[in-house]
Every structure is written in structure tokens, then in C-alpha cells.
Design a protein around this motif. Structure first.
Motif, PDB file in Angstrom:
ATOM      1  N   GLU A 270       0.796  -1.227   0.000  1.00 14.25           N
ATOM      2  CA  GLU A 270       0.000   0.000   0.000  1.00 14.25           C
ATOM      3  C   GLU A 270       0.828   1.276   0.000  1.00 14.25           C
ATOM      4  N   ALA A 271       2.088   1.212   0.402  1.00 14.69           N
ATOM      5  CA  ALA A 271       2.932   2.407   0.468  1.00 14.69           C
ATOM      6  C   ALA A 271       3.987   2.319  -0.630  1.00 14.69           C
ATOM      7  N   ILE A 272       3.877   3.177  -1.625  1.00 18.47           N
ATOM      8  CA  ILE A 272       4.749   3.130  -2.794  1.00 18.47           C
ATOM      9  C   ILE A 272       5.665   4.346  -2.787  1.00 18.47           C
ATOM     10  N   GLY A 273       6.957   4.109  -2.659  1.00 14.71           N
ATOM     11  CA  GLY A 273       7.923   5.188  -2.740  1.00 14.71           C
ATOM     12  C   GLY A 273       8.370   5.387  -4.181  1.00 14.71           C
ATOM     13  N   ILE A 274       8.593   6.632  -4.570  1.00  9.72           N
ATOM     14  CA  ILE A 274       9.033   6.940  -5.926  1.00  9.72           C
ATOM     15  C   ILE A 274      10.253   7.849  -5.872  1.00  9.72           C
ATOM     16  N   LEU A 275      11.291   7.450  -6.560  1.00  4.85           N
ATOM     17  CA  LEU A 275      12.488   8.262  -6.728  1.00  4.85           C
ATOM     18  C   LEU A 275      12.758   8.360  -8.232  1.00  4.85           C
TER      19      LEU A 275
ATOM     20  N   ARG B 114     -18.614   4.737 -18.120  1.00  2.00           N
ATOM     21  CA  ARG B 114     -17.715   4.151 -17.117  1.00  2.00           C
ATOM     22  C   ARG B 114     -18.135   4.561 -15.717  1.00  2.00           C
ATOM     23  N   ASP B 115     -18.080   3.612 -14.796  1.00  2.00           N
ATOM     24  CA  ASP B 115     -18.393   3.916 -13.395  1.00  2.00           C
ATOM     25  C   ASP B 115     -17.203   4.557 -12.692  1.00  2.00           C
ATOM     26  N   GLN B 116     -15.986   4.211 -13.121  1.00  2.00           N
ATOM     27  CA  GLN B 116     -14.772   4.689 -12.482  1.00  2.00           C
ATOM     28  C   GLN B 116     -13.917   5.460 -13.481  1.00  2.00           C
ATOM     29  N   PRO B 117     -13.093   6.404 -13.005  1.00  2.00           N
ATOM     30  CA  PRO B 117     -12.177   7.107 -13.901  1.00  2.00           C
ATOM     31  C   PRO B 117     -11.226   6.119 -14.579  1.00  2.00           C
ATOM     32  N   ALA B 118     -10.900   6.382 -15.817  1.00  2.00           N
ATOM     33  CA  ALA B 118      -9.973   5.532 -16.566  1.00  2.00           C
ATOM     34  C   ALA B 118      -8.698   6.303 -16.851  1.00  2.00           C
ATOM     35  N   TRP B 119      -7.624   5.561 -16.963  1.00  2.00           N
ATOM     36  CA  TRP B 119      -6.315   6.168 -17.174  1.00  2.00           C
ATOM     37  C   TRP B 119      -5.633   5.566 -18.393  1.00  2.00           C
ATOM     38  N   HIS B 120      -4.895   6.426 -19.106  1.00  2.00           N
ATOM     39  CA  HIS B 120      -3.961   5.939 -20.119  1.00  2.00           C
ATOM     40  C   HIS B 120      -2.634   5.706 -19.413  1.00  2.00           C
ATOM     41  N   CYS B 121      -2.083   4.515 -19.539  1.00  2.00           N
ATOM     42  CA  CYS B 121      -0.854   4.170 -18.821  1.00  2.00           C
ATOM     43  C   CYS B 121       0.220   3.689 -19.786  1.00  2.00           C
ATOM     44  N   PRO B 122       1.465   4.017 -19.504  1.00  2.00           N
ATOM     45  CA  PRO B 122       2.548   3.418 -20.272  1.00  2.00           C
ATOM     46  C   PRO B 122       2.678   1.941 -19.902  1.00  2.00           C
ATOM     47  N   SER B 123       3.480   1.223 -20.659  1.00  2.00           N
ATOM     48  CA  SER B 123       3.780  -0.173 -20.322  1.00  2.00           C
ATOM     49  C   SER B 123       4.988  -0.207 -19.400  1.00  2.00           C
ATOM     50  N   LEU B 124       4.838  -0.810 -18.242  1.00  2.00           N
ATOM     51  CA  LEU B 124       5.964  -1.035 -17.346  1.00  2.00           C
ATOM     52  C   LEU B 124       6.445  -2.462 -17.575  1.00  2.00           C
ATOM     53  N   LEU B 125       7.506  -2.586 -18.340  1.00  2.00           N
ATOM     54  CA  LEU B 125       8.070  -3.882 -18.677  1.00  2.00           C
ATOM     55  C   LEU B 125       9.003  -4.317 -17.557  1.00  2.00           C
TER      56      LEU B 125
ATOM     57  N   PRO C  54       3.872   9.551 -19.689  1.00  2.00           N
ATOM     58  CA  PRO C  54       3.377   9.479 -18.314  1.00  2.00           C
ATOM     59  C   PRO C  54       1.890   9.158 -18.258  1.00  2.00           C
ATOM     60  N   PRO C  55       1.440   8.487 -17.199  1.00  2.00           N
ATOM     61  CA  PRO C  55       0.003   8.215 -17.054  1.00  2.00           C
ATOM     62  C   PRO C  55      -0.795   9.512 -17.052  1.00  2.00           C
TER      63      PRO C  55
ATOM     64  N   MET D 140       7.594  11.692 -15.446  1.00  2.00           N
ATOM     65  CA  MET D 140       7.070  10.331 -15.376  1.00  2.00           C
ATOM     66  C   MET D 140       6.722   9.950 -13.941  1.00  2.00           C
ATOM     67  N   GLY D 141       7.611  10.257 -13.009  1.00  2.00           N
ATOM     68  CA  GLY D 141       7.353   9.925 -11.614  1.00  2.00           C
ATOM     69  C   GLY D 141       6.084  10.572 -11.096  1.00  2.00           C
ATOM     70  N   LEU D 142       5.854  11.812 -11.505  1.00  2.00           N
ATOM     71  CA  LEU D 142       4.640  12.516 -11.081  1.00  2.00           C
ATOM     72  C   LEU D 142       3.403  11.837 -11.651  1.00  2.00           C
ATOM     73  N   GLY D 143       3.449  11.477 -12.933  1.00  2.00           N
ATOM     74  CA  GLY D 143       2.298  10.819 -13.545  1.00  2.00           C
ATOM     75  C   GLY D 143       1.960   9.504 -12.865  1.00  2.00           C
ATOM     76  N   ILE D 144       2.986   8.712 -12.564  1.00  2.00           N
ATOM     77  CA  ILE D 144       2.754   7.435 -11.885  1.00  2.00           C
ATOM     78  C   ILE D 144       2.223   7.667 -10.482  1.00  2.00           C
ATOM     79  N   ALA D 145       2.743   8.687  -9.805  1.00  2.00           N
ATOM     80  CA  ALA D 145       2.244   9.014  -8.470  1.00  2.00           C
ATOM     81  C   ALA D 145       0.769   9.391  -8.509  1.00  2.00           C
ATOM     82  N   GLN D 146       0.372  10.199  -9.474  1.00  2.00           N
ATOM     83  CA  GLN D 146      -1.028  10.613  -9.582  1.00  2.00           C
ATOM     84  C   GLN D 146      -1.935   9.420  -9.861  1.00  2.00           C
ATOM     85  N   LEU D 147      -1.448   8.510 -10.701  1.00  2.00           N
ATOM     86  CA  LEU D 147      -2.212   7.284 -10.977  1.00  2.00           C
ATOM     87  C   LEU D 147      -2.416   6.482  -9.694  1.00  2.00           C
TER      88      LEU D 147
END
Length: 315
Positions: free
Chosen positions: A5-10, A145-156, A135-136, A15-22
């Protein structure tokens, strides 16, 4: 419910901001350490609702997963800092810290970093990764849609370890490719060579055509014979100024990949790195920041700036 549940980002770049917002939109707790970053980066993180932790040690202690998204030149140092912090107080954790290296580095660099994590102990788990795509971003509202949808990059990702949480993996659009370290980074390098490598050709071609006074003619020919390539070239040239400094190291990592894993010489992409270094060194374009663009928003402005600064170098 996610078990991680706790995701750290460095760190909190574009890109980091977009993933954080997602992640925040999906009710994750997102943390970072940014005291050694610019005031703009710290403000960007705070405004997005990201927790600013007081130290690297605290970030490591508080996080279930750490996503490393830094310039390629900083990938190894970031890993070393995380290992040092986690090793200082391993007893604090009763579960492993999952470290997902999403940096644009060569497979060899990924393998070297993985060796550091393996030597540090079982309280750390390393996953090799790379990001393909922008970035997402949240998609416009849709009544269907019942929930917000996001465009996401592929995390390989690749390697023997997998995140033990399918919910988080699905949220981040993670695609596990293989059990070998280096596969994900290698695919990222091959993909980037065809996109950012092409953009570097467009930069040189457009700038030289401008100097010769034939840029409109070049674009007209491309529109006639290869309109898709023209659109891609124009989009890449306009989009890259604020990212050029990051791409210098990435191009060198691509050169290393093609040498170490492909058997080719690395000179080609080391030369491509110099193209992006020229943009990063430009007194106008080099000041551009993601999310705060002022110049270089048209092909004409990009090539005009570059033509002037390159002329100064050769005089």
C-alpha cells in the motif's frame, strides 16, 4: 485490496509525477524523498499529495515498494543509497522491500545493480524494468464508465522476482517478460533506439535544412512521400528539448546494449548522445522544463535556436 500500500518513488519528474497521480487516484499512499532536489520538484510533489519524507532512511522504512525513475546516470547511485539505508536498519522491516528499477539502462547495468541487491540480503528484492510510453494521464470522463480511466505506459519487467500483488501490478500496467534480469531493460533499449534514435536524425535533418533554407521543401517532400514519418519527426523534435539532458545518458546505455548484447560497435549511439547533448547545452532550449515549456514548441523555433548555438560553436 492491495497488500502493498505504500509506494515510494524516486524521483518526481514528469514520469514519476504521472505514476504518483495514478497511484493516488487508486488510493495508494505515495511517498518520496526530495530534500536534495530542487524547490520546484518538492513543490510539484507536495501539490500532488505525495508525502515528502524527511530522509532516505525514512522513505525506505516507510515504503513497501520503491520505484526508481531517475536519469540513467543516477541509476546505480540511487540503488546504492537505497541499499545503504535498508541495510542500516534491516530489523525495522518484517517484509521485504521491493525495488523496481525502471531506469533507461543497459541490461549489463541492470545485472550489475541486481548483484548489489543480492549481496545486500533477502530483505531486498530486485526487479529489472523499463517504461515504454508517456506518463500516465486520466482520460476524459465518460458516462459509460463507473470509475475514472487512465492511459498508462507499459511497465516492462523481468527477473526471477515478481511483485506479490496482482492488484498493484494491474494498476501500474506491469508486464512480466521473462525470469532473466536484463530482458526488460534490453527491450526498452531496443524500442528507444527506434524512437529517440529517429528523433535525433530529425533534429539534424531539420536543422541542416533550415541552415540551407530548404526546411519547407524538406517537409513538403516528406508530406508527399512519407507523411507518417513527418508527423513522428515533428512530434519528436518539438517534444524533446526539456528531456534532452536525460536522453544523453540513455543513448549511451543503448550503445552499450548494442555492443554487449548485440555484438555491434557502440559508436553510433554515442554519437546520437552528442546530438542530445547539443540540445541540452543550447542556451535557450537547455533551459526548458517539463510542464513549463516556453521555447521550442514549434519545429521552426527548435531549429532556429539550434542553428544559432551550433554556429557559435564552429566560429
Amino acid at each position: 485490496m492491495s497488500s502493498l500500500e505504500a509506494i515510494g518513488i524516486l524521483s518526481i519528474g514528469e514520469m514519476g509525477l504521472g505514476i504518483a497521480q495514478l497511484l493516488i487516484a487508486h488510493n495508494y499512499r505515495v511517498l518520496t524523498y526530495a530534500s536534495d532536489r530542487s524547490e520546484a520538484t518538492q513543490k510539484r510533489a507536495w501539490s500532488a499529495g505525495i508525502e515528502l519524507r524527511p530522509s532516505m532512511q525514512d522513505l525506505v522504512d516507510q515504503s513497501d515498494v520503491l520505484l526508481s525513475i531517475v536519469p540513467p546516470r543516477d541509476a546505480r547511485l540511487t540503488a546504492e543509497r537505497v541499499i545503504a539505508a535498508s541495510s542500516a536498519r534491516p530489523a525495522v522491516r518484517d517484509t521485504p522491500l521491493w525495488y523496481v528499477d525502471l531506469n533507461a539502462v543497459s541490461p549489463q547495468t541492470a545485472r550489475e545493480i541486481e548483484t548489489l541487491f543480492t549481496a545486500a540480503g533477502s530483505h531486498l528484492r530486485f526487479i529489472d524494468g523499463g517504461i515504454v510510453g508517456g506518463p500516465p494521464r486520466e482520460l476524459p470522463a465518460d458516462e459509460s464508465r463507473d470509475q475514472p480511466a487512465w492511459h498508462c505506459p507499459s511497465l516492462l519487467v523481468s527477473g526471477p522476482e515478481k511483485l506479490p500483488d496482482d492488484v498493484l501490478a494491474q494498476t501500474l500496467n506491469i508486464k512480466h517478460l521473462a525470469d532473466r534480469i536484463g530482458v526488460a531493460t534490453g527491450l526498452k533499449m531496443c524500442f528507444a533506439s527506434l524512437t529517440k534514435g529517429f528523433f535525433s536524425l530529425a533534429i539534424q535533418s531539420f536543422t541542416t535544412a533550415h541552415a540551407l533554407g530548404v526546411l519547407p521543401d524538406l517537409r513538403a517532400l516528406m508530406e508527399e512521400y512519407n507523411p507518417q514519418a513527418l508527423k513522428m519527426a515533428e512530434r519528436g523534435v518539438v517534444g524533446m528539448p526539456s528531456k534532452a539532458y536525460r536522453w544523453v545518458g540513455e543513448m549511451k546505455e543503448i550503445g552499450d546494449t548494442f555492443r554487449e548484447d548485440g555484438g555491434f560497435d557502440s559508436d553510433l549511439f554515442y554519437a546520437v548522445a552528442q546530438v542530445y547533448q547539443s540540445v541540452a547545452d543550447d542556451p535557450v532550449l537547455g533551459l526548458e522544463k517539463p510542464g513549463d515549456r516556453k521555447r521550442g514548441q514549434t519545429v521552426e523555433d527548435v531549429v532556429e535556436c539550434l542553428n544559432k548555438s551550433l554556429k557559435v560553436k564552429t566560429e
